[in-house]
Scaffold this motif. Sequence first.
Motif, short mmCIF file in Angstrom:
data_model
loop_
_atom_site.label_atom_id
_atom_site.label_comp_id
_atom_site.label_asym_id
_atom_site.label_seq_id
_atom_site.Cartn_x
_atom_site.Cartn_y
_atom_site.Cartn_z
N TRP A 97 56.25 39.55 58.89
CA TRP A 97 56.01 37.76 58.81
C TRP A 97 55.25 37.59 56.79
N LYS A 98 55.09 38.71 56.67
CA LYS A 98 54.77 38.71 54.80
C LYS A 98 55.53 38.15 54.16
N CYS A 99 56.49 39.12 54.38
CA CYS A 99 57.65 39.04 53.48
C CYS A 99 58.55 38.24 53.81
N PRO B 95 52.02 51.65 47.94
CA PRO B 95 50.42 51.93 47.72
C PRO B 95 50.00 50.80 49.51
N ASP B 96 48.97 51.55 49.75
CA ASP B 96 47.76 50.59 50.49
C ASP B 96 46.53 51.50 50.03
N VAL B 97 45.91 51.73 51.03
CA VAL B 97 44.34 52.25 51.04
C VAL B 97 44.46 53.97 51.20
N TYR B 98 43.53 54.47 49.84
CA TYR B 98 43.99 55.19 49.18
C TYR B 98 44.45 56.07 49.41
N THR B 99 46.49 55.24 48.75
CA THR B 99 47.57 55.93 47.97
C THR B 99 47.68 55.19 46.94
N ILE C 188 32.74 39.77 47.21
CA ILE C 188 34.08 40.10 47.18
C ILE C 188 33.40 41.79 48.36
N GLN C 189 34.48 41.58 49.35
CA GLN C 189 34.00 43.69 49.94
C GLN C 189 35.44 44.49 50.16
N GLY C 190 35.04 45.45 49.53
CA GLY C 190 36.06 45.97 48.85
C GLY C 190 36.22 46.26 47.61
N PHE C 191 36.40 46.55 46.24
CA PHE C 191 36.30 47.58 44.73
C PHE C 191 37.65 48.36 44.35
N GLY C 192 38.68 47.86 45.09
CA GLY C 192 39.44 49.19 45.17
C GLY C 192 40.78 48.50 44.31
N ASN C 193 41.93 48.13 44.56
CA ASN C 193 42.98 47.73 43.80
C ASN C 193 42.71 46.38 43.89
N ALA C 194 42.49 45.61 45.33
CA ALA C 194 42.82 44.99 45.89
C ALA C 194 41.40 43.84 45.10
N SER D 274 30.91 44.38 47.51
CA SER D 274 30.09 45.80 47.35
C SER D 274 32.07 47.05 48.16
N ASP D 275 31.64 48.44 47.90
CA ASP D 275 32.26 49.11 48.36
C ASP D 275 31.82 50.08 49.61
N SER D 276 32.66 50.69 50.11
CA SER D 276 32.16 51.79 50.96
C SER D 276 30.88 51.91 51.08
N SER E 170 23.63 44.79 51.35
CA SER E 170 24.75 45.36 52.40
C SER E 170 26.07 45.84 52.07
N ASN E 171 26.96 46.04 52.80
CA ASN E 171 28.44 45.80 52.73
C ASN E 171 28.94 44.68 53.62
N LYS E 172 27.54 44.67 55.04
CA LYS E 172 28.22 43.76 55.93
C LYS E 172 27.51 42.36 55.00
N PRO F 242 37.49 39.20 51.75
CA PRO F 242 37.16 41.04 52.55
C PRO F 242 38.92 41.03 51.98
N ALA F 243 38.34 42.63 51.23
CA ALA F 243 39.36 43.59 50.44
C ALA F 243 39.28 44.81 50.30
N ALA F 244 38.47 45.06 51.81
CA ALA F 244 38.61 46.16 52.29
C ALA F 244 39.08 46.67 53.41
N LEU F 245 38.44 46.46 54.96
CA LEU F 245 39.31 47.51 56.37
C LEU F 245 39.39 45.71 56.51
N GLU G 118 41.68 36.55 52.33
CA GLU G 118 42.14 37.53 52.99
C GLU G 118 43.24 38.36 52.18
N ALA G 119 42.30 39.13 51.49
CA ALA G 119 43.01 40.08 50.20
C ALA G 119 43.19 41.64 51.26
N ALA G 120 42.55 42.10 52.16
CA ALA G 120 42.59 42.80 53.26
C ALA G 120 43.46 42.48 54.35
N ASN G 121 44.01 43.51 54.72
CA ASN G 121 45.28 43.22 56.10
C ASN G 121 44.32 43.39 57.29
N GLY G 122 44.39 41.72 58.37
CA GLY G 122 43.48 41.88 59.22
C GLY G 122 41.58 41.92 59.05
P1 NAD Z 1 41.68 50.90 47.45
O1 NAD Z 1 42.28 52.36 48.41
O2 NAD Z 1 42.07 50.59 46.40
O3 NAD Z 1 40.36 50.54 47.95
C1 NAD Z 1 39.70 49.84 49.31
C2 NAD Z 1 38.00 49.22 48.72
O4 NAD Z 1 37.57 48.94 49.83
C3 NAD Z 1 37.52 50.31 48.23
O5 NAD Z 1 36.22 50.08 46.83
C4 NAD Z 1 36.78 51.45 49.35
O6 NAD Z 1 34.98 52.14 48.32
C5 NAD Z 1 36.03 50.25 49.88
N1 NAD Z 1 35.93 50.18 51.05
C6 NAD Z 1 37.05 51.67 52.00
N2 NAD Z 1 35.86 51.36 53.35
C7 NAD Z 1 35.06 50.10 53.32
C8 NAD Z 1 33.95 49.71 54.36
N3 NAD Z 1 33.34 50.58 55.64
N4 NAD Z 1 33.04 48.89 54.42
C9 NAD Z 1 33.40 48.80 52.45
N5 NAD Z 1 34.45 48.75 51.37
C10 NAD Z 1 35.50 49.60 52.25
O7 NAD Z 1 43.01 49.79 48.55
P2 NAD Z 1 43.36 47.84 48.76
O8 NAD Z 1 44.47 48.40 48.10
O9 NAD Z 1 42.44 47.34 47.59
O10 NAD Z 1 43.06 47.55 49.84
C11 NAD Z 1 42.34 47.21 49.89
C12 NAD Z 1 42.86 46.25 51.50
O11 NAD Z 1 44.35 45.33 50.83
C13 NAD Z 1 43.17 46.64 52.31
O12 NAD Z 1 43.33 46.04 53.41
C14 NAD Z 1 44.90 47.12 52.01
O13 NAD Z 1 46.24 46.76 53.33
C15 NAD Z 1 45.39 45.19 51.93
N6 NAD Z 1 46.64 45.17 50.60
C16 NAD Z 1 46.77 46.07 49.64
C17 NAD Z 1 47.64 45.64 49.05
C18 NAD Z 1 47.53 46.38 47.40
O14 NAD Z 1 48.63 46.11 46.55
N7 NAD Z 1 46.77 47.33 46.70
C19 NAD Z 1 48.36 44.73 49.09
C20 NAD Z 1 48.10 44.42 50.30
C21 NAD Z 1 46.81 44.28 51.13
#
Ligand code: NAD
Length: 425
Positions: A102-104, A154-158, A225-231, A250-252, A287-289, A301-304, A323-327
């Motif tokens: 759907w996204k594409c 890439p996606d989560v942790y790649t 912002i929830q999640g502090f990785g790439n997104a 927040s992050d994990s 807290s994350n919540k 929301p940018a985590a899970l 929704e930076a995160a999926n789902g």
């Molecule tokens: P990432 O691995 O770079 O970062 C994930 C982040 O989420 C980290 O900060 C981690 O600490 C945090 N996290 C993990 N478990 C958590 C929890 N239980 N509660 C709170 N935070 C938690 O991953 P990303 O690439 O940033 O992906 C995050 C979301 O964005 C995913 O849903 C991914 O599918 C989606 N996404 C990413 C991209 C991309 O280009 N990277 C593109 C589209 C969608």
Amino acid sequence: MATSIDRSAVQAAENVWLMAQRQLDEVATLIGLSDAIHLYLRQPKRVLEVSVPVRMDEGRFSMFTGFRVQHNMSRGPAKGGIRFHPDVTLDEVKALAMWMTWKCALVNIPFGGAKGGVICDPKAMSMQELEHLTRRFTSEISIIIGPEKDIPAPDVYTTPQIMAWIMDTYSMQKGYSIPGVVTGKPIAIGGSLGRDKATARGCLYVTNEAMKVRNIPIEGARVAIQGFGNAGMHAAELMAEDGYTICAVSDSRGGVANAKGLDVRGLVAHKQETGSVVGFGGGEKISNKDVLEYDCEVLVPAALEKVITAENAPRIRAKIIAEAANGPTLPEADAILHDRGIMVLPDILANAGGVTVSYFEWVQDLQENFWEEDEINARLKHKMTRAFRETYEQATRHNVHMRTGAYAVAVNRVAEATKLRGLYP
Ligand code: NAD
């Protein structure tokens, strides 16, 4: 064709795959999708499960399980990231693959949807173990990937390094360099400028459009912002540059908040030094919540998945959820948020910037001709803004929330391609 959709199973929204199917079902009725196309789109085209043997550093041998799912390829080769996470399930990967279709289609790039995952804990593995895992997994799925077939990312942790190993492994098997087999690679081996921040930048562009529609000034608008990785981290940086005030992240391991705004540069430095936002001096512990319920204009929301539920949706205070995160939002929560007048920019729109620049990367690799970052960002803005307008137009016309609006645009495009190609044989 008779419909064999199991409605009782569809109720079980806790399962992310059933949730994805349910989202399709809702829009199928709205846009009058034929039963045949509906049933066809409800299932993945291809599912591959592989066992991945890896010799660990101390000589011990471990067996991992990985998946690659291709949902639909009517509009072009399949495209989608690979996730390394201890909780990855096949159902999750199937849902993520469907969302990629759907996204594409929504941003109108000529790709279908796929996703991959390996059940592993990358945080507990050395670089060498991760490399062995990645290379063997790539080799196992190489029968279905390729620049004309299915292009991981890439996606989560790649990471870009992991993408480099995928590119190298595939190229070694073929005997020459094939950068177009994977996107999100380092620049030095055919990656695209702007790919690292593309998901966050796309999220910013559509959030800016939503702010205009909702008449909320950007300057000083508060963001959580929830999640502090790439997104999430890049979203914080880019939104702060644009005038937003980042109040909670927040992050994990937990989070940090400051109603007057966090120093994003300091926060990024702290995360890079310590591996977490926790313990950053410029704010209080949260807290994350609680980050999700923080008093703000924009929640990212940018985590899970599945973090916004019927239970916490009534307490969410943001006016816009990007929704930076999926789902991240369950269907029951969607309805509550819509009733409360909160605009949800759905994942297939809000995080489509990543796959859009991945598409640009693939095009550049195939042409062996690389673009400047300004050009990439301008093309991204054009695609994201158009997708927002088309989504908003559909949502307004049918009086539905933005997710259903986005699905109406995307599913119609995929259905048209599927119908035109016909049923083989
Ligand atoms: P990432 O691995 O770079 O970062 C994930 C982040 O989420 C980290 O900060 C981690 O600490 C945090 N996290 C993990 N478990 C958590 C929890 N239980 N509660 C709170 N935070 C938690 O991953 P990303 O690439 O940033 O992906 C995050 C979301 O964005 C995913 O849903 C991914 O599918 C989606 N996404 C990413 C991209 C991309 O280009 N990277 C593109 C589209 C969608």
